[in-house]
Design an enzyme around this catalytic site. Structure first.
Site, PDB file in Angstrom:
ATOM      1  N   PRO A 194      -0.640   6.029 -12.247  1.00 27.70           N
ATOM      2  CA  PRO A 194      -2.281   6.034 -13.283  1.00 27.70           C
ATOM      3  C   PRO A 194      -2.019   4.537 -14.592  1.00 27.70           C
ATOM      4  O   PRO A 194      -2.428   4.498 -15.089  1.00 27.70           O
ATOM      5  CB  PRO A 194      -1.231   7.700 -14.427  1.00 27.70           C
ATOM      6  CG  PRO A 194      -0.091   7.912 -13.854  1.00 27.70           C
ATOM      7  CD  PRO A 194       0.577   6.872 -12.397  1.00 27.70           C
ATOM      8  N   GLY A 195      -0.705   4.068 -14.450  1.00 30.14           N
ATOM      9  CA  GLY A 195      -0.675   2.558 -14.468  1.00 30.14           C
ATOM     10  C   GLY A 195       0.417   2.529 -15.932  1.00 30.14           C
ATOM     11  O   GLY A 195      -0.255   1.712 -16.301  1.00 30.14           O
ATOM     12  N   ALA A 196       1.646   3.047 -15.702  1.00 30.17           N
ATOM     13  CA  ALA A 196       2.386   2.843 -16.270  1.00 30.17           C
ATOM     14  C   ALA A 196       3.413   1.464 -15.940  1.00 30.17           C
ATOM     15  O   ALA A 196       3.388   1.233 -17.437  1.00 30.17           O
ATOM     16  CB  ALA A 196       3.803   3.931 -16.121  1.00 30.17           C
ATOM     17  N   TRP A 197       3.491   1.331 -14.783  1.00 34.75           N
ATOM     18  CA  TRP A 197       3.937  -0.181 -14.256  1.00 34.75           C
ATOM     19  C   TRP A 197       2.838  -1.273 -15.089  1.00 34.75           C
ATOM     20  O   TRP A 197       3.539  -2.593 -15.310  1.00 34.75           O
ATOM     21  CB  TRP A 197       4.390  -0.453 -13.046  1.00 34.75           C
ATOM     22  CG  TRP A 197       5.345  -0.168 -12.410  1.00 34.75           C
ATOM     23  CD1 TRP A 197       6.021   1.566 -13.029  1.00 34.75           C
ATOM     24  CD2 TRP A 197       6.000  -0.362 -11.372  1.00 34.75           C
ATOM     25  NE1 TRP A 197       6.991   1.557 -11.978  1.00 34.75           N
ATOM     26  CE2 TRP A 197       7.253   0.755 -11.529  1.00 34.75           C
ATOM     27  CE3 TRP A 197       6.176  -1.368 -10.117  1.00 34.75           C
ATOM     28  CZ2 TRP A 197       8.194   0.612  -9.801  1.00 34.75           C
ATOM     29  CZ3 TRP A 197       6.941  -1.330  -9.409  1.00 34.75           C
ATOM     30  CH2 TRP A 197       8.272  -0.361  -9.216  1.00 34.75           C
TER      31      TRP A 197
ATOM     32  N   ASP B  95       4.312   0.834  -6.094  1.00 33.20           N
ATOM     33  CA  ASP B  95       4.867   1.753  -6.226  1.00 33.20           C
ATOM     34  C   ASP B  95       4.728   1.861  -5.023  1.00 33.20           C
ATOM     35  O   ASP B  95       4.339   3.819  -5.633  1.00 33.20           O
ATOM     36  CB  ASP B  95       4.472   1.440  -7.559  1.00 33.20           C
ATOM     37  CG  ASP B  95       5.895   3.293  -7.739  1.00 33.20           C
ATOM     38  OD1 ASP B  95       7.053   3.244  -7.379  1.00 33.20           O
ATOM     39  OD2 ASP B  95       5.578   3.674  -9.007  1.00 33.20           O
TER      40      ASP B  95
ATOM     41  N   LYS C 148       9.213  -0.361  -4.268  1.00 27.71           N
ATOM     42  CA  LYS C 148       9.015   0.981  -3.469  1.00 27.71           C
ATOM     43  C   LYS C 148       9.534   1.422  -2.919  1.00 27.71           C
ATOM     44  O   LYS C 148       8.571   1.036  -1.516  1.00 27.71           O
ATOM     45  CB  LYS C 148       9.355   2.137  -4.424  1.00 27.71           C
ATOM     46  CG  LYS C 148       9.472   3.674  -4.377  1.00 27.71           C
ATOM     47  CD  LYS C 148       9.007   4.364  -5.212  1.00 27.71           C
ATOM     48  CE  LYS C 148       7.875   4.913  -4.654  1.00 27.71           C
ATOM     49  NZ  LYS C 148       6.828   5.790  -5.715  1.00 27.71           N
TER      50      LYS C 148
ATOM     51  N   ASP D 284      -5.445  -0.105  -6.943  1.00 29.20           N
ATOM     52  CA  ASP D 284      -5.173   1.556  -6.147  1.00 29.20           C
ATOM     53  C   ASP D 284      -6.127   2.175  -4.882  1.00 29.20           C
ATOM     54  O   ASP D 284      -7.131   1.905  -5.712  1.00 29.20           O
ATOM     55  CB  ASP D 284      -5.137   2.885  -7.202  1.00 29.20           C
ATOM     56  CG  ASP D 284      -3.932   3.876  -7.039  1.00 29.20           C
ATOM     57  OD1 ASP D 284      -2.930   3.523  -7.283  1.00 29.20           O
ATOM     58  OD2 ASP D 284      -4.573   4.170  -5.808  1.00 29.20           O
TER      59      ASP D 284
ATOM     60  N   ILE E 213      -6.947 -28.576   1.362  1.00 26.85           N
ATOM     61  CA  ILE E 213      -6.393 -28.282  -0.497  1.00 26.85           C
ATOM     62  C   ILE E 213      -6.580 -29.098  -0.917  1.00 26.85           C
ATOM     63  O   ILE E 213      -6.669 -30.195  -0.896  1.00 26.85           O
ATOM     64  CB  ILE E 213      -4.535 -28.544   0.069  1.00 26.85           C
ATOM     65  CG1 ILE E 213      -3.887 -28.028   0.928  1.00 26.85           C
ATOM     66  CG2 ILE E 213      -3.725 -28.323  -0.958  1.00 26.85           C
ATOM     67  CD1 ILE E 213      -3.811 -26.431   1.221  1.00 26.85           C
TER      68      ILE E 213
HETATM   69  C1  LIG Z   1       3.998   6.389  -7.225  1.00 29.32           C
HETATM   70  S1  LIG Z   1       1.933   6.020  -7.740  1.00 29.32           S
HETATM   71  C2  LIG Z   1       2.213   4.588  -8.732  1.00 29.32           C
HETATM   72  C3  LIG Z   1       2.504   4.833 -10.147  1.00 29.32           C
HETATM   73  C4  LIG Z   1       2.827   3.864 -10.805  1.00 29.32           C
HETATM   74  N1  LIG Z   1       3.782   2.822 -11.133  1.00 29.32           N
HETATM   75  C5  LIG Z   1       2.458   4.066 -12.384  1.00 29.32           C
HETATM   76  O1  LIG Z   1       4.074   3.131 -12.934  1.00 29.32           O
HETATM   77  O2  LIG Z   1       1.996   4.480 -12.887  1.00 29.32           O
HETATM   78  C6  LIG Z   1       1.894   5.423  -6.261  1.00 29.32           C
HETATM   79  C7  LIG Z   1       0.856   4.799  -6.383  1.00 29.32           C
HETATM   80  O3  LIG Z   1      -0.113   4.335  -4.995  1.00 29.32           O
HETATM   81  C8  LIG Z   1      -1.325   4.655  -4.326  1.00 29.32           C
HETATM   82  N2  LIG Z   1      -1.385   4.346  -3.131  1.00 29.32           N
HETATM   83  C9  LIG Z   1      -0.482   4.565  -1.316  1.00 29.32           C
HETATM   84  N3  LIG Z   1      -1.121   4.357  -0.970  1.00 29.32           N
HETATM   85  C10 LIG Z   1      -2.618   2.829  -1.083  1.00 29.32           C
HETATM   86  C11 LIG Z   1      -3.123   2.624  -0.204  1.00 29.32           C
HETATM   87  N4  LIG Z   1      -3.039   2.311   0.927  1.00 29.32           N
HETATM   88  N5  LIG Z   1      -3.827   0.837  -1.191  1.00 29.32           N
HETATM   89  C12 LIG Z   1      -3.548   1.526  -2.826  1.00 29.32           C
HETATM   90  N6  LIG Z   1      -2.885   2.617  -3.570  1.00 29.32           N
HETATM   91  C13 LIG Z   1      -1.987   2.767  -3.031  1.00 29.32           C
HETATM   92  C14 LIG Z   1      -1.441   6.022  -4.729  1.00 29.32           C
HETATM   93  O4  LIG Z   1      -2.688   6.096  -4.865  1.00 29.32           O
HETATM   94  C15 LIG Z   1      -1.009   5.971  -5.666  1.00 29.32           C
HETATM   95  O5  LIG Z   1      -1.573   6.257  -7.397  1.00 29.32           O
END
Ligand SMILES: C[S@@+](CC[C@H](N)C(=O)[O-])C[C@H]1O[C@@H](n2cnc3c(N)ncnc32)[C@H](O)[C@@H]1O
Length: 309
Positions: free
Chosen positions: A82-85, A193, A254, A103, A178
């Site tokens: 959801p966008g915390a990072w 993540d 991660k 995402d 280049i």
């Molecule tokens: C644990 S959450 C991330 C939380 C985020 N870092 C935060 O701080 O809010 C993992 C995210 O990875 C996304 N995800 C998983 N596989 C993906 C892919 N192949 N391409 C893009 N996003 C992906 C998921 O939709 C999910 O929203």
């Protein structure tokens, strides 16, 4: 322990569904209990952060210092929802920096962040990222492009259609040219993540054509399965870093720990001068997640060598 159930389809299936639903509700309520008693979850609310995951990235950066307010950094946040990072990155790179979240699920990006709803496993996603960070097609400055929930790709197809024939576009994508217009490695920091999605709160999959919510890797609780799926996403993040990250650029990823950690770490060592494994205090003890931090990307990388040996 194995549960020996003899299912006769049609006859017993509904009888089985009830206990299964009960088990699910129980684990959901355990999750809710844990959340409400959790210090970091409460603190995230107080600080207006979108999830407790923010504290993990803060701890990782406090230790390894890859964000820098004094340089104009461009950050690519893979699996940002959801966008915390992204919120943490936004604060730590300062006003001149740029943060792009990618995402597979639709999600309104936090203030000051732009986003692409795209699958990192698709080659087109790299094209979009490259264009976003390009200094010559500053699509992010065009209000038309983010008037709907900040999604950068709204209207993008029209823009792409108009610019694909231009010389500048060819220069950006032709790595053999280049010139000073070519930004071969447009990103300073890649953070990933990627894994389980955030809980669905409304019927947003109406927005999707590819049922991404079902196809994504969700944590199953089966350690081996979670591990292998997270290695796949970690490798996808590493390929993105090899292709887009500047030499000397930094990488955070991660992983759900397991048998192949060592191999993943070996691949990282071929790409970065320093590789660290880190478990932040804000990561729950019972969680199998760990974070790999790759510092100072090497200048010459042979992708085949990274993945073949
Ligand atoms: C644990 S959450 C991330 C939380 C985020 N870092 C935060 O701080 O809010 C993992 C995210 O990875 C996304 N995800 C998983 N596989 C993906 C892919 N192949 N391409 C893009 N996003 C992906 C998921 O939709 C999910 O929203």
């Amino acid at each position: 322990m194995f549960l020996n159930v003899n299912i006769r389809w049609g006859a017993n299936i509904w009888g089985l569904a009830r206990p299964l639903r009960f088990i699910r509700l129980n684990s959901q309520s355990r999750w809710l209990d844990r959340q409400s008693n959790d210090y970091y979850t409460r603190e995230a609310k107080v600080q207006n952060l979108r999830s407790r995951a923010a504290f993990k990235l803060m701890e990782i950066d406090d230790k390894f210092h890859f964000f820098n307010k004094d340089k104009t950094q461009r950050v690519l946040d893979l699996g940002f929802a959801p966008g915390a990072w992204s919120q943490v990155a936004r604060q730590r790179v300062g006003p001149q920096g740029m943060v792009l979240g990618v995402d597979i699920l639709p999600c309104d990006p936090p203030r000051g962040v732009h986003s692409i709803q795209a699958n990192i496993l698709s080659a087109k996603t790299q094209e979009l990222v490259r264009l976003y960070f390009s200094r010559y097609f500053q699509l992010y400055k065009n209000d038309e492009l983010h008037k709907h929930h900040g999604y950068f790709q709204d209207g993008l197809e029209d823009e792409l259609h108009n610019i694909r024939d231009t010389e500048t576009y060819r220069e950006i994508f032709d790595s053999s040219l280049i010139t000073n217009k070519t930004d071969k490695y447009p990103v300073d920091v890649v953070i990933s993540d990627m894994y389980e999605c955030w809980p669905q709160t409304t019927g947003f999959w109406n927005n999707l054509t590819n049922l991404a919510y079902y196809r994504m890797a969700n944590t199953s609780g089966v350690a081996v399965r979670d591990h292998y799926q997270s290695i796949d996403l970690g490798d996808a993040a590493l390929v993105t870093a090899i292709d887009l990250l500047k030499p000397q650029g930094n990488f955070v990823c991660k992983l759900y720990t397991g048998k192949e950690d060592k191999l993943f770490e070996k691949r990282l060592r071929k790409v970065f001068q320093q590789v660290n494994r880190f478990k932040p205090d804000s990561s729950r003890n019972e969680s199998k997640e760990i974070y790999f931090v790759g510092l100072r990307k090497k200048a010459l990388i042979d992708k085949l060598d990274v993945f073949m040996s």
